[in-house]
Write an enzyme that holds these catalytic residues in place. Structure first.
Site, mmCIF file in Angstrom:
data_model
loop_
_atom_site.group_PDB
_atom_site.id
_atom_site.type_symbol
_atom_site.label_atom_id
_atom_site.label_comp_id
_atom_site.label_asym_id
_atom_site.label_seq_id
_atom_site.Cartn_x
_atom_site.Cartn_y
_atom_site.Cartn_z
ATOM 1 N N ARG A 45 -5.212 3.234 26.720
ATOM 2 C CA ARG A 45 -4.290 3.228 25.586
ATOM 3 C C ARG A 45 -5.051 3.691 24.358
ATOM 4 N NH1 ARG A 45 -7.445 0.741 22.983
ATOM 5 N NH2 ARG A 45 -5.862 0.653 21.374
ATOM 6 N N ASP A 236 -0.901 6.422 15.403
ATOM 7 C CA ASP A 236 -0.353 7.132 16.572
ATOM 8 C C ASP A 236 0.372 8.393 16.157
ATOM 9 O OD1 ASP A 236 -0.701 4.251 17.548
ATOM 10 O OD2 ASP A 236 -0.400 5.451 19.361
#
Ligand code: MRU
Length: 353
Positions: A45, A236
């Protein structure tokens, strides 16, 4: 330096982050579906790391494709790229990596299929190596904002584990330390899956950086007591107006930082910048399974059947962001869109301490 992912002997080796810090286990992926599953289940991740994983997954899939023409080869590889794009929606890095792979494919269509297969492996490895260099550059630009003796608060994990190496939010801290500054880190635990408590604490401890874990709820109180000098987080997706999507809770930290007069920095490799979206309100926000909230490490903590909201990310409006630190320099959020202007003199818009 801890490696979250590598390409070895025609396999993708992924450090299983869901088991850290208690177990250090590696997953050997020999097919792209396994890589896609590791992304979905957060075994790997962090925006840059999942971009790298997606590129390696495509390279892996390509090796098994039988095709005599480029058209057939491309047609068989496209669904693989679609699968990788569907794994996690918020981080733009997967799209960035797939666009890069697509460009490589199209511009090499005259080559033999075998040649294209090896180019895909090389490209995936290059994406990983470049990411490490990008992070080092973020570190150099970011270290100017950290003074000797500072305490830096970070949220989630935007460290080596979330990237090819070195990290984005952690890079300025590592460089500042290399410059001889004494730095302390406060890591928000980062519910629901505890990337701060499990991952940031683990990797910083291994790197010899003094790190203290706090509950997410404690950040405001520590700021009010004057115990935090600055915040650095990852992202992100950072969009045109300088709004920033990052792990749920980042917005809370940013508002608290502004309230307490504490600078709030976002470390954003340009692979995480999406200038096609005008404002943070339009960033797709991933919703994850309720079990992440109702259970901790398999142990149920809520009443049966309770309703849950589990948004994995939130958006911090640009007005809360002091600077966005990229590999090209540090910029005010409102100036981030100017990076796309052809011929712009970057030093005109750069923030210098
Ligand atoms: O859900 P995760 O663990 O993938 O969320 C990661 C983050 O929010 C990071 O801060 C972000 O991806 C930047 S990593 C350099």
């Amino acid at each position: 330096m801890v490696k979250s992912i590598e390409w070895k002997d025609n396999k993708v080796i992924i450090l299983d982050q869901s088991k850290l810090p208690l177990e250090v286990e590696y997953i050997e992926c020999t097919d792209y579906q396994t890589v896609a599953d590791t992304i979905k289940s957060l075994k790997i991740r962090g925006a840059p790391a999942i971009g790298i994983a997606a590129a390696m997954a495509v390279a892996l899939a390509a090796q098994d494709i039988r095709a005599s023409t480029f058209e057939t080869f491309y047609k068989k590889l496209k669904p693989v790229m679609e699968t990788m794009l569907s794994t996690r929606p918020t981080a733009v890095n997967i799209r960035w990596a797939m666009e890069r792979i697509d460009h490589l494919l199209v511009s090499n269509k005259e080559q033999t299929i075998d040649k294209i297969k090896s180019l895909l492996i090389e490209e995936a490895k290059t994406i990983l190596e470049e990411d490490i260099e990008v992070n080092k550059a973020i570190g150099l630009w970011g270290a100017q904002f950290i003074k000797d003796g500072d305490t830096v608060l970070t949220h989630c994990n935007a460290g080596a584990l979330a990237t090819g190496g070195y990290g984005t939010a952690t890079a300025p801290i590592l460089v500042a330390r290399e410059q001889g500054k004494e730095i302390r880190v406060i890591a928000d635990e980062t519910r629901p899956v505890l990337q701060g408590a499990r991952l940031t604490a683990w990797e910083l401890k291994m790197a010899g950086v003094p790190v203290t874990v706090i509950t997410d709820n404690a950040a405001g109180a520590l700021m009010r007591r004057g115990e935090i000098d600055l915040c650095i987080v990852g992202t992100d997706r950072t969009v045109r107006n300088g709004d920033v999507a990052n792990k749920i809770g980042t917005y809370t930290v940013a508002v608290l930082a502004k309230e307490n007069g504490i600078p709030f920095y976002v470390a954003a490799p340009t692979s995480s910048i999406d200038l096609s979206i005008p404002s943070g309100d339009l960033i797709p926000i991933e919703e994850r399974p309720a079990e992440e909230v109702t259970h901790i490490r398999g142990q149920q903590i809520t009443p049966d059947g309770v309703n849950v909201i589990n948004m994995a990310f939130d958006v911090t409006p640009a007005r809360y962001v002091t600077a966005i630190i990229t590999e090209k320099g540090a910029f005010r959020p409102k100036d981030i869109k100017k990076l796309a202007i052809k011929g712009i003199n970057i030093s005109d818009i750069m923030i210098k301490q």
